[in-house]
Design a protein around this motif. Structure first.
Motif, mmCIF file in Angstrom:
data_model
loop_
_atom_site.group_PDB
_atom_site.id
_atom_site.type_symbol
_atom_site.label_atom_id
_atom_site.label_comp_id
_atom_site.label_asym_id
_atom_site.label_seq_id
_atom_site.Cartn_x
_atom_site.Cartn_y
_atom_site.Cartn_z
ATOM 1 N N ARG A 1 0.800 -1.090 -0.013
ATOM 2 C CA ARG A 1 0.008 -0.043 0.030
ATOM 3 C C ARG A 1 0.992 1.169 0.062
ATOM 4 O O ARG A 1 0.509 2.277 -0.579
ATOM 5 N N GLY A 2 1.954 1.332 0.857
ATOM 6 C CA GLY A 2 2.650 2.341 0.940
ATOM 7 C C GLY A 2 3.347 2.495 -0.477
ATOM 8 O O GLY A 2 3.820 3.776 -0.893
ATOM 9 N N LEU A 3 3.855 1.277 -1.294
ATOM 10 C CA LEU A 3 4.477 1.490 -2.472
ATOM 11 C C LEU A 3 3.652 2.313 -3.417
ATOM 12 O O LEU A 3 4.399 3.281 -4.364
ATOM 13 N N PHE B 1 -8.024 -4.481 -1.460
ATOM 14 C CA PHE B 1 -6.751 -4.276 -1.882
ATOM 15 C C PHE B 1 -5.671 -5.342 -1.035
ATOM 16 O O PHE B 1 -5.981 -5.164 0.257
ATOM 17 N N PRO B 2 -4.661 -6.139 -1.551
ATOM 18 C CA PRO B 2 -4.179 -7.056 -0.764
ATOM 19 C C PRO B 2 -3.033 -6.468 0.499
ATOM 20 O O PRO B 2 -2.510 -5.128 -0.198
ATOM 21 N N SER B 3 -2.632 -6.921 1.167
ATOM 22 C CA SER B 3 -1.620 -6.238 2.265
ATOM 23 C C SER B 3 -0.360 -7.071 2.464
ATOM 24 O O SER B 3 -0.913 -8.390 2.815
ATOM 25 N N ARG B 4 0.626 -7.101 1.564
ATOM 26 C CA ARG B 4 1.694 -7.771 1.655
ATOM 27 C C ARG B 4 2.899 -7.092 1.674
ATOM 28 O O ARG B 4 3.135 -5.827 1.064
ATOM 29 N N ARG B 5 4.344 -7.739 2.117
ATOM 30 C CA ARG B 5 5.466 -6.827 2.343
ATOM 31 C C ARG B 5 6.099 -7.177 1.065
ATOM 32 O O ARG B 5 6.090 -8.485 0.514
ATOM 33 N N VAL B 6 6.669 -6.169 0.378
ATOM 34 C CA VAL B 6 7.300 -6.266 -0.913
ATOM 35 C C VAL B 6 8.711 -5.525 -0.873
ATOM 36 O O VAL B 6 8.858 -4.685 -0.069
ATOM 37 N N ALA C 1 -10.319 10.211 -11.863
ATOM 38 C CA ALA C 1 -10.346 11.595 -12.335
ATOM 39 C C ALA C 1 -8.864 11.863 -12.907
ATOM 40 O O ALA C 1 -8.039 10.658 -12.997
ATOM 41 N N GLU C 2 -8.693 12.857 -13.286
ATOM 42 C CA GLU C 2 -7.483 13.210 -14.037
ATOM 43 C C GLU C 2 -6.308 13.066 -13.050
ATOM 44 O O GLU C 2 -5.149 12.798 -13.391
ATOM 45 N N LYS C 3 -6.530 13.272 -11.553
ATOM 46 C CA LYS C 3 -5.219 13.317 -10.840
ATOM 47 C C LYS C 3 -5.613 12.182 -9.497
ATOM 48 O O LYS C 3 -5.096 12.456 -8.634
ATOM 49 N N GLU C 4 -6.541 11.289 -9.905
ATOM 50 C CA GLU C 4 -7.102 10.282 -8.752
ATOM 51 C C GLU C 4 -6.893 9.123 -9.313
ATOM 52 O O GLU C 4 -7.524 8.830 -10.399
ATOM 53 N N LEU C 5 -6.483 7.944 -8.438
ATOM 54 C CA LEU C 5 -6.328 6.632 -8.715
ATOM 55 C C LEU C 5 -7.383 5.800 -7.837
ATOM 56 O O LEU C 5 -7.195 6.227 -6.570
ATOM 57 N N PHE C 6 -7.770 4.858 -8.274
ATOM 58 C CA PHE C 6 -8.460 3.746 -7.311
ATOM 59 C C PHE C 6 -7.918 2.444 -7.370
ATOM 60 O O PHE C 6 -7.821 1.991 -8.417
ATOM 61 N N ALA C 7 -7.194 1.978 -6.260
ATOM 62 C CA ALA C 7 -6.492 0.597 -6.436
ATOM 63 C C ALA C 7 -7.481 -0.476 -5.625
ATOM 64 O O ALA C 7 -7.922 -0.084 -4.472
ATOM 65 N N LEU C 8 -7.373 -1.727 -6.249
ATOM 66 C CA LEU C 8 -7.973 -2.811 -5.913
ATOM 67 C C LEU C 8 -7.472 -4.109 -6.261
ATOM 68 O O LEU C 8 -6.584 -3.939 -6.997
ATOM 69 N N ALA C 9 -8.055 -5.038 -5.557
ATOM 70 C CA ALA C 9 -7.268 -6.508 -5.711
ATOM 71 C C ALA C 9 -7.355 -7.064 -7.183
ATOM 72 O O ALA C 9 -8.558 -6.676 -7.797
#
Length: 613
Positions: A180-182, A200-205, A233-241
């Motif tokens: 998530r931090g990446l 959205f998954p949570s794993r260490r990478v 939006a032009e400046k917004e993303l949505f992250a999911l699995a």
């Protein structure tokens, strides 16, 4: 004109003759002021007043002031009903006044002044209730406004696919931690914001890349995190699995911006937004209250369904004409009758009382004490002069009343006698009030009506705390100017708020809040007591169905007797040995509301419903 009036009277007599028994002949004795016609009979006072009213009416009719002329002719006709000239002039003026109001109403309606036109047509109908043309013009003025394209929600902006616009350039990334931090680091590096779905998954990478653009970096991060992003939006993303279900719901994201003309405030827009969010399960919906727009982002199939749903809605609300009548009847009765026999005797020593009167307190010192304590206002010159006169006249008040004396020397005594008086008074009053108002309100919106006045109540006034020579001088010559007092205003009269809800084409739900405030008969410390009556409730009515929403009856009776003990119980001395007073008050209040649907959701002809057809 006289011949036509006589013929009219004869026709009315012949037309009504079948309803009379065969052996009874009805004869209407008409009269006129014309030469050779039967003279009018009646009280001389009424005949003179009728002639004067008729003369005033002729002058007003010549000046084309038909409303005022009609009132004068009607007064003359009421005083002398048999005068054919008065009757004919009244009816001809009535028709002229009706025609004038209809003509002005037609002009107002052509200019788009619906309220003014409706008022003119109603005046014409009140003058001639059987006038079908006036009724028709009222229906025309109350008719529905043709729907315009601006009143329908419409799409003002759209996009079949949303493209993100990251900052240009190539970057190096060295990261070890939660995925998530990446994603947040990559988005912020290119000037973007990102939100995460619950899936959205949570794993260490561990992520090490060099000299890459935004697309390459996000693609590599998505592969190692087993996730993907979609632009919202032009400046917004949505992250999911990264799953087949998420791809089906969020791939090919688009947007629609809808203009909602019927939403006039933030609350209505928020209600509309919640409907879209809950009905179509949209995650990204926001509004702009300044432009009355709502923007929805989601998959294209969902947006197409939202567009079809919104464009089929009618933004115009149903409307209701509320006919409210308030009936109030107040009746008061007061009677005071009887004979007051002296029953108060005062015994005093005359030499001692005379010395006390001569050695009493100085009047000026007494006034200073009253001013410092706030008992009187130094600014009131008239009240102080009246007080001086009263105190001067009351210094020897024991000798200003009738008294009987006896004894002598130090035992010279006096007895003051009460005065006998007779009472015989009757006060009866009756007040009948009808408040009739009509309110046109949109469904689901509060409609407020206020009628009355604002009553001033004195909160504070200026008063010097001590009387000196300078203040006495300006008060004496009338040049003293007091400071402006502090005043608050209370609303008196009728305050009504009604919120109608139209269900279909025949049912109306009303949320009613009503307040009636009037001045009471009592006061506290010079401040009047305000009587307050309130009603709050909800009712359901049929279209055109009158209902009594509130009613109140108040009855009070008070009897008092003042006289010699035992004298009132002796036969024949009830009114000769005591004062008898009786007071009665009766108040009745009735509130009737009748709703008329002028425009419903299905769009029937509202004028026929309003006119009762």
């Amino acid at each position: 004109m006289l011949f036509a009036g006589v013929c009219l009277a004869a026709d009315e007599t012949s037309a009504n003759s079948p309803a009379q028994p065969p052996n009874i002949v009805t004869r209407v004795e008409m009269c006129s002021n014309a030469a050779g016609a039967p003279p009018c009979k009646g009280p001389a006072k009424d005949l003179k007043a009728a002639r004067e009213a008729f003369a005033r009416g002729l002058k007003l009719e010549k000046a084309e002031q038909f409303d005022e002329a009609f009132l004068e002719f009607e007064q003359a006709s009421n005083l002398v009903p048999q005068n054919i000239e008065y009757l004919t002039a009244r009816e001809m003026t009535r028709e002229s006044s009706v025609s004038a109001h209809l003509q002005r109403g037609n002009q107002d309606l052509q200019q788009g002044k619906q309220v003014e036109a409706l008022a003119e047509f109603r005046i014409a109908q009140n003058l001639d209730p059987q006038n079908e043309f006036a009724q028709q013009r009222i229906r025309d003025a109350l008719g529905p406004v043709p729907p315009s394209p601006e009143n329908t929600p419409q799409v003002v902006a759209q996009g079949d696919s949303i493209q993100v616009e990251p900052a240009e350039g190539r970057r190096d990334f060295h990261y070890e931690g939660d995925c998530r931090g990446l994603f947040e680091m990559i988005a912020s590096t290119y000037g973007l914001t990102i939100t995460f779905d619950d899936s959205f998954p949570s794993r260490r990478v561990r992520f090490d890349v060099q000299d890459v653009d935004f697309a390459t970096a996000m693609q590599a991060a998505s592969q190692i995190a087993k996730a993907f992003t979609v632009p919202v939006a032009e400046k917004e993303l949505f992250a999911l699995a990264d799953s087949a279900e998420n791809h089906r719901q969020f791939d090919r994201m688009g947007y629609r911006t809808f203009y909602i003309p019927g939403a006039s405030n933030l609350t209505e827009l928020n209600e509309f937004l919640n409907v879209l969010r809950n009905l179509f399960e949209l995650r990204f919906v926001n509004m702009n209250a300044n432009t009355s727009t709502i923007t929805a982002r989601g998959p294209m199939p969902v947006l197409q369904a939202v567009t079809q749903f919104v464009t089929q809605l009618r933004s115009s609300r149903p409307e209701v004409m509320l006919d409210v009548k308030l009936y109030e009847v107040d009746r008061s009765y007061a009677r005071n009758i009887g004979l007051h026999i002296p029953d108060d005797f005062k015994l005093f020593n005359i030499p001692t009382s005379a010395l006390a009167g001569l050695g009493g307190q100085n009047i000026q010192d007494l006034i200073n004490q009253l001013i410092s304590s706030g008992g009187i206002n130094q600014a009131g010159n008239e009240s102080i002069q009246a007080l001086l006169a009263q105190l001067g006249g009351q210094q020897n008040s024991i000798f200003s009343q009738p008294l009987a004396t006896f004894g002598g020397g130090l035992t010279f005594m006096g007895v003051s006698l009460d005065q006998a008086r007779a009472m015989l008074s009757l006060n009866e009053s009756s007040v009948r009030t009808l408040e009739h108002l009509q309110m046109r309100a949109a469904g689901g919106k509060d409609s407020t009506f206020k009628l009355g006045s604002r009553y001033p109540i004195l909160n504070a006034s200026f008063a010097p705390i001590f009387n000196n020579q300078a203040i006495s001088q300006v008060v004496g010559n009338g040049s003293f100017t007091a400071a402006f007092p502090s005043v608050s205003y209370e609303d008196l009269g009728l305050d009504m708020k009604i919120k109608p809800e139209v269900h279909g084409t025949s049912d109306v739900g009303l949320q009613v809040e009503m307040q009636i405030r009037t001045l009471g008969n009592q006061s506290e410390n010079g401040i009047p007591v305000i009587s307050n009556r309130e009603y709050k409730g909800g009712i359901d009515l049929k279209n055109g169905e009158p209902a009594v929403v509130a009613g109140m009856v108040t009855h009070s009776e008070q009897n008092a007797m003042n006289g010699l003990p035992g004298a009132t119980r002796l036969p024949g001395l009830k009114y000769f040995g005591a004062e008898n007073s009786k007071q009665q008050e009766d108040d009745e209040l009735l509130i009737v509301i009748t709703p008329h649907i002028t425009r419903s959701l299905e769009g029937p002809d509202p004028t026929e419903i309003w006119m009762g057809k």
